[in-house]
Each structure stands twice: as C-alpha cells, then as structure tokens.
Design an enzyme around this catalytic site. Structure first.
Site, mmCIF file in Angstrom:
data_model
loop_
_atom_site.group_PDB
_atom_site.id
_atom_site.type_symbol
_atom_site.label_atom_id
_atom_site.label_comp_id
_atom_site.label_asym_id
_atom_site.label_seq_id
_atom_site.Cartn_x
_atom_site.Cartn_y
_atom_site.Cartn_z
ATOM 1 C CG ASP A 176 -1.882 -1.186 1.199
ATOM 2 O OD1 ASP A 176 -2.170 -1.693 0.098
ATOM 3 O OD2 ASP A 176 -2.295 -1.619 2.286
ATOM 4 C CE LYS B 41 2.381 -2.367 -4.312
ATOM 5 N NZ LYS B 41 2.117 -1.994 -2.912
ATOM 6 N N GLY C 154 -4.536 -4.204 -3.840
ATOM 7 C CA GLY C 154 -5.515 -3.164 -4.139
ATOM 8 C C GLY C 154 -4.733 -1.916 -4.492
ATOM 9 C CG HIS C 155 -1.956 -1.914 -6.978
ATOM 10 N ND1 HIS C 155 -1.015 -2.438 -7.826
ATOM 11 C CD2 HIS C 155 -1.719 -2.478 -5.768
ATOM 12 C CE1 HIS C 155 -0.256 -3.286 -7.157
ATOM 13 N NE2 HIS C 155 -0.668 -3.344 -5.911
ATOM 14 C CD GLN D 6 0.775 -8.852 -2.571
ATOM 15 O OE1 GLN D 6 1.445 -9.522 -3.333
ATOM 16 N NE2 GLN D 6 -0.464 -8.500 -2.864
HETATM 17 P P1 GDP Z 1 -0.739 0.403 -3.549
HETATM 18 O O1 GDP Z 1 -1.342 -0.875 -3.098
HETATM 19 O O2 GDP Z 1 0.724 0.469 -3.313
HETATM 20 O O3 GDP Z 1 -1.082 0.769 -4.971
HETATM 21 O O4 GDP Z 1 -1.387 1.538 -2.633
HETATM 22 P P2 GDP Z 1 -2.941 1.655 -2.191
HETATM 23 O O5 GDP Z 1 -3.732 2.157 -3.320
HETATM 24 O O6 GDP Z 1 -3.393 0.409 -1.530
HETATM 25 O O7 GDP Z 1 -2.826 2.704 -1.026
HETATM 26 C C1 GDP Z 1 -2.331 3.982 -1.221
HETATM 27 C C2 GDP Z 1 -3.409 4.977 -0.788
HETATM 28 O O8 GDP Z 1 -2.836 6.250 -0.637
HETATM 29 C C3 GDP Z 1 -4.513 5.141 -1.816
HETATM 30 O O9 GDP Z 1 -5.706 5.451 -1.144
HETATM 31 C C4 GDP Z 1 -4.030 6.328 -2.636
HETATM 32 O O10 GDP Z 1 -5.096 7.028 -3.266
HETATM 33 C C5 GDP Z 1 -3.386 7.170 -1.579
HETATM 34 N N1 GDP Z 1 -2.245 7.992 -1.990
HETATM 35 C C6 GDP Z 1 -1.282 7.690 -2.905
HETATM 36 N N2 GDP Z 1 -0.345 8.665 -2.915
HETATM 37 C C7 GDP Z 1 -0.715 9.585 -2.002
HETATM 38 C C8 GDP Z 1 -0.131 10.800 -1.536
HETATM 39 O O11 GDP Z 1 0.938 11.224 -1.939
HETATM 40 N N3 GDP Z 1 -0.824 11.471 -0.568
HETATM 41 C C9 GDP Z 1 -2.000 11.033 -0.050
HETATM 42 N N4 GDP Z 1 -2.590 11.756 0.881
HETATM 43 N N5 GDP Z 1 -2.560 9.883 -0.479
HETATM 44 C C10 GDP Z 1 -1.927 9.171 -1.417
HETATM 45 P P1 IMO Z 2 -0.877 -4.114 -2.282
HETATM 46 O O1 IMO Z 2 -0.408 -4.663 -3.598
HETATM 47 C C1 IMO Z 2 -0.982 -4.595 2.032
HETATM 48 C C2 IMO Z 2 -1.094 -8.680 3.603
HETATM 49 C C3 IMO Z 2 -2.365 -9.141 4.299
HETATM 50 C C4 IMO Z 2 -1.784 -10.128 5.277
HETATM 51 C C5 IMO Z 2 -0.649 -10.782 4.484
HETATM 52 C C6 IMO Z 2 -1.020 -12.101 3.821
HETATM 53 O O2 IMO Z 2 -2.169 -3.407 -2.346
HETATM 54 O O3 IMO Z 2 0.207 -3.352 -1.616
HETATM 55 P P2 IMO Z 2 -2.521 -12.776 1.740
HETATM 56 O O4 IMO Z 2 -3.957 -12.471 1.435
HETATM 57 O O5 IMO Z 2 -1.554 -12.303 0.736
HETATM 58 O O6 IMO Z 2 -2.313 -14.217 2.093
HETATM 59 O O7 IMO Z 2 -2.233 -11.960 3.104
HETATM 60 O O8 IMO Z 2 -0.293 -9.845 3.490
HETATM 61 N N1 IMO Z 2 -1.307 -8.158 2.238
HETATM 62 C C7 IMO Z 2 -1.225 -6.861 1.914
HETATM 63 N N2 IMO Z 2 -1.032 -5.770 2.682
HETATM 64 N N3 IMO Z 2 -1.072 -4.454 0.703
HETATM 65 C C8 IMO Z 2 -1.237 -5.536 -0.085
HETATM 66 O O9 IMO Z 2 -1.191 -5.455 -1.438
HETATM 67 C C9 IMO Z 2 -1.363 -6.810 0.520
HETATM 68 N N4 IMO Z 2 -1.552 -8.058 0.046
HETATM 69 C C10 IMO Z 2 -1.501 -8.867 1.116
HETATM 70 O O10 IMO Z 2 -3.013 -8.077 4.935
HETATM 71 O O11 IMO Z 2 -1.198 -9.445 6.357
HETATM 72 MG MG MG Z 3 -2.878 -1.584 -1.839
#
Ligand code: GDP
Ligand code: IMO
Ligand code: MG
Length: 425
Positions: free
Chosen positions: A15, A18, A42-43, A226
């Site tokens: 998270d 990416k 979840g991107h 991840q």
């Molecule tokens: P990923 O899994 O690495 O793609 O990241 P996620 O989408 O799960 O989580 C990143 C969260 O931070 C999302 O809700 C984005 O919309 C938000 N986000 C990304 N970059 C920024 C930033 O620079 N500032 C803030 N406030 N939110 C951000």
């Molecule tokens: P992105 O790509 C954050 C965590 C789960 C759990 C562990 C194992 O959005 O960054 P799994 O379902 O893979 O067997 O869970 O890994 N986890 C993540 N945490 N971002 C993710 O993906 C994750 N994918 C799995 O919360 O702790």
């Molecule tokens: Mg994510």
C-alpha cells in the site's frame, strides 16, 4: 530504457502507492506487467476526479498506447477478475485488445478461498490476517505441483481437472474442522461463468512475449504487488504473503533474466503502515498514530480494514533497498506529515540490549525496540505544491537525511492521491 525491464516495487508492507506511480509512469512505457500476487492487492489510481481500485489488472490500463500483461507469477481469481473487467467496461475502459494473460499464471479456485478462510480460523489469535482471497493455498498448489493454470482451460477436459482439485480441497477442509458455510454448486457455476468470460482475452506464453519485446526495444515496466516486508523469503515470516514480492520475483514471475533488469524504483510512504497481523517495530498506539491513520485515510483498498500506522523505519527501508537493488526512491504521502511538530525516523534497533542497524531474524516486539531521531515538522499544506523548490525546508531536510543514510536518491515526492500531485525532484 529499451532492452531492459524497469521494476517498481513496494519497500514496506504494501500500500505504498504503487498503483498511482505506475499510472504516472505508463506514458513512458509500451508494456506494463504484474509479476506476482493476485487479488490480495488493491492499487488505487485517481485522476480527472475519478477513483479506480485495481486488484489483478496492471495499473497501466488507462493509457491507450500501452499493453498490459498479467505474468506467469500472478494468481488469478477469474470471478474477481471478471468483476473488475465489468466495472472497468462500465466506466468506458475496454481491455480486450490491450490486456494479455500468461498461460502459466495459476488460477485461484473457489475452494482455495475456503481453505484460506479455514486456515485462518484454525490459527485463532495467530492468524496471518490474510485478505482471504485464497492466495496462500493457490501458491501452495503451485509449488506442490497440483496447480490449475490458465493454459489448462484451453484443454477439453478442464472441468474434470478443476473438479478433481476441488474435491481434494473439500477433503482437506475436513482436517481443519471449522465451521465454513458454502454452496459448492453455486461456487461452481460462478466459476464456470467467469472462465467463459476470461476466454475473450488473449492468452500468451509470456516469457516468449517478453523476449521478443526486449529484442524490439519495447519499454517495459514491471509492477510489484504487496511490499518487500511481505516477501515469503525476506519478509516478517510467517506474517507474509506467499510470493516473492522483491526484485527477483519479477524474473521468475515474467520469465526475464536478471541481466535484463534496468531501473529499480523503490516506493515507500514517508511513514509506515501495515494491514494484517505481524511485527511492526515502529507502530504507534498514541495520538500520532491516530493522526497518521486519519489524515492518511489509512484503510485497506481490498478489505477496508484499518491500517496500523507508525513512523518511518530506516532499518527496514535499508534492508528492502539492499534486497531489491533499488536505484531510485519514490516517497509517497509526504502531505500526510504536515502539521506534526516533531517527526521521527527509527535509525537503529535496540536488539536484545544491543544497538544494531540491520534487520534481524527476529523483529518481534520482545526482541526489538526502535531508536528514533527527531526531525522538525512543518505546517504548510503540500497538496497544491507542484515543484520541489516550493517544498518546506524541513521536509527537504527529512528527505536529504534519508538519502544520505540509504545512499539512494529520492527522485519523486508524492503530495496527494491524484495523478497530478506528483513532484519530480
Ligand atoms: P498500492 O497498493 O501500493 O497501490 O497503494 P494503495 O492504493 O493500496 O494505497 C495507497 C493509498 O494512498 C490510496 O488510497 C491512494 O489514493 C493514496 N495515496 C497515494 N499517494 C498519495 C499521496 O501522496 N498522498 C496522499 N494523501 N494519499 C496518497
Ligand atoms: P498491495 O499490492 C498490504 C497482507 C495481508 C496479510 C498478508 C497475507 O495493495 O500493496 P494474503 O492475502 O496475501 O495471504 O495476506 O499480506 N497483504 C497486503 N497488505 N497491501 C497488499 O497489497 C497486501 N496483500 C496482502 O493483509 O497481512
Ligand atoms: Mg494496496
């Protein structure tokens, strides 16, 4: 670029942001590819006031000129994949011609999800906190050589193979002896219908595809899922995911040789978050932690669970940079730190009474406590800043310190979730 594959990977527990940066980068690439993980990811992408959350589909899909590939290292749940496709089609995004799927990618069966749930329930307090998407059981079948792959659905007797594996899983469920309700007929029907839908996409031998793409100088970006600390080998085992999230995973997950890796973009939040169970040395339980969660809107993009929050952990960051061979750093969510009087970075750990600067085998709370350095905060709202020169001096000092300690430059600072809120330094 050209003749090499660039990687973009998370350096923390996922998270990091990416999806947002892959989307920002895609205009420079012909091909964007996921190489591991599955719908546990979840991107999030935000542009033109619209938000999209992608789970299995690469984050390059919003750029018309790029091809997106789901590599052999990914595990695909056809049911979730199909829902994602339908949602995107409703918003006017059609992927039939631009999304390719590796025949060697493994398929998550509905019974893999049931096994994931059963395993978690049976672990009780020691549960991994998995996303319950069936990731662990699917990779277990892959390495156990029982897996069901995309290529299998091209066979005439694929349903027999599917059924055989489901039956095995159902007998395994008995071992767990936990109460899980399901209607197998309903699950089968949902699965069969999703399989028919996925057939409209082109299946490829991705290693061959990438070999030809490299030979014709296509620009390729591999998108990690991840984060490095969730890597099955190098993460906080057993509280990890079941794939190699680190740079080496891109070689095995796409079929590209190590000497074909170009830039490695390491992405990290200006602080740290984690969702699910497992050690987290810099986790905060005080008002600062609550503020990070609230201002950063730290809720999981896949499960909606609140993310645990804490200060930046430089010991862990250095470890991730080393394992991945990071060549450039990208710092996300710098805007969330505005308003803190003091910001902290863990520079060392106290490990069983000794001061260390490396990530040890045991990072559980009883073995490790972080040693912090204080930094002066800033009050300015960063969300409207578009140039590095307009960033507050205290933030630039914070960044310089990190660069000096890890020996890698920060080339991008993100100051908000929108595509536009991205500062190239
Ligand atoms: P990923 O899994 O690495 O793609 O990241 P996620 O989408 O799960 O989580 C990143 C969260 O931070 C999302 O809700 C984005 O919309 C938000 N986000 C990304 N970059 C920024 C930033 O620079 N500032 C803030 N406030 N939110 C951000
Ligand atoms: P992105 O790509 C954050 C965590 C789960 C759990 C562990 C194992 O959005 O960054 P799994 O379902 O893979 O067997 O869970 O890994 N986890 C993540 N945490 N971002 C993710 O993906 C994750 N994918 C799995 O919360 O702790
Ligand atoms: Mg994510």
């Amino acid at each position: 670029m050209g003749n090499k594959v660039d990687l973009l990977l998370g350096l923390q527990w996922g998270d990091e942001g990416k999806g947002k940066i892959v989307d920002v980068f895609t205009k420079k690439y012909d091909i964007v590819s996921r190489f591991q993980g599955g719908p546990n990811a979840g991107h999030t992408l935000i542009f033109d006031s619209k938000k999209y959350v992608l789970h299995t589909i690469p984050s390059g899909i919003f750029h018309k000129n790029s091809t997106n590939v789901i590599g052999n290292g990914v595990v695909i749940d056809p049911v979730i994949f199909n829902k994602e496709i339908v949602k995107l089609e409703k918003s006017g995004v059609n992927l039939e011609k631009t999304l390719l799927i590796s025949r060697k990618a493994h398929i998550i069966l509905p019974t893999h999800r049931l096994l994931d749930a059963a395993s978690e329930i049976s672990k009780g307090k020691l549960k991994i906190g998995s996303t319950l998407k069936g990731i662990g059981p699917t990779y277990m079948d892959k390495t156990g050589r029982n897996g069901f792959r995309i290529g299998d659905i091209e066979l005439t007797n694929w349903k027999d193979k599917y059924k055989e594996l489901c039956d095995k899983h159902i007998s395994m469920l008995e071992y767990f002896n936990v109460d899980i309700q399901y209607d197998m007929q309903e699950l089968d029907e949902e699965f069969y219908s999703a399989i028919e839908s996925i057939r409209k996409f082109k299946f490829i031998d991705s290693e061959q595809y990438f070999s030809l793409a490299l030979a014709s100088d296509k620009r390729i970006l591999a998108e990690g899922a991840q984060g490095s600390l969730l890597d099955v080998d190098f993460g906080t085992y057993p509280f990890v995911t079941s794939s190699n999230t680190t740079a080496a995973g891109a070689c095995t997950g796409l079929g590209i040789a190590p000497n074909k890796i170009g830039n490695v973009y390491g992405i990290f939040k200006a602080y740290t978050t984690r969702v699910g169970s497992g050690p987290f040395p810099t986790e905060l339980f005080d008002e600062d932690g609550k503020t990070l969660a609230k201002v950063g809107k730290e809720f999981g993009a896949t499960t909606g669970r609140p993310r645990r929050c804490g200060w930046l952990d430089l010991v862990a960051l250095k470890y991730a940079i080393q394992i991945n061979g990071v060549t450039e750093l990208i710092m996300m969510k710098a805007d969330v730190l505005s308003g803190f009087k003091t910001i902290k970075i863990a520079t060392h750990y106290n490990y069983k009474g000794e001061t260390i600067d490396y990530f040890p085998y045991n990072v559980e709370e009883e073995n490790v406590s972080p040693i912090y350095k204080d930094f002066k905060g800033w009050d300015e709202d960063l969300t409207g800043v578009s140039e590095g020169k307009d960033l507050p001096k205290n933030l630039l000092d914070y960044i310089s310190y990190i660069e000096k300690e890890v020996g890698v430059k920060v080339s991008i600072v993100s100051v908000g979730p929108d595509r536009k809120q991205t500062i190239i330094l």
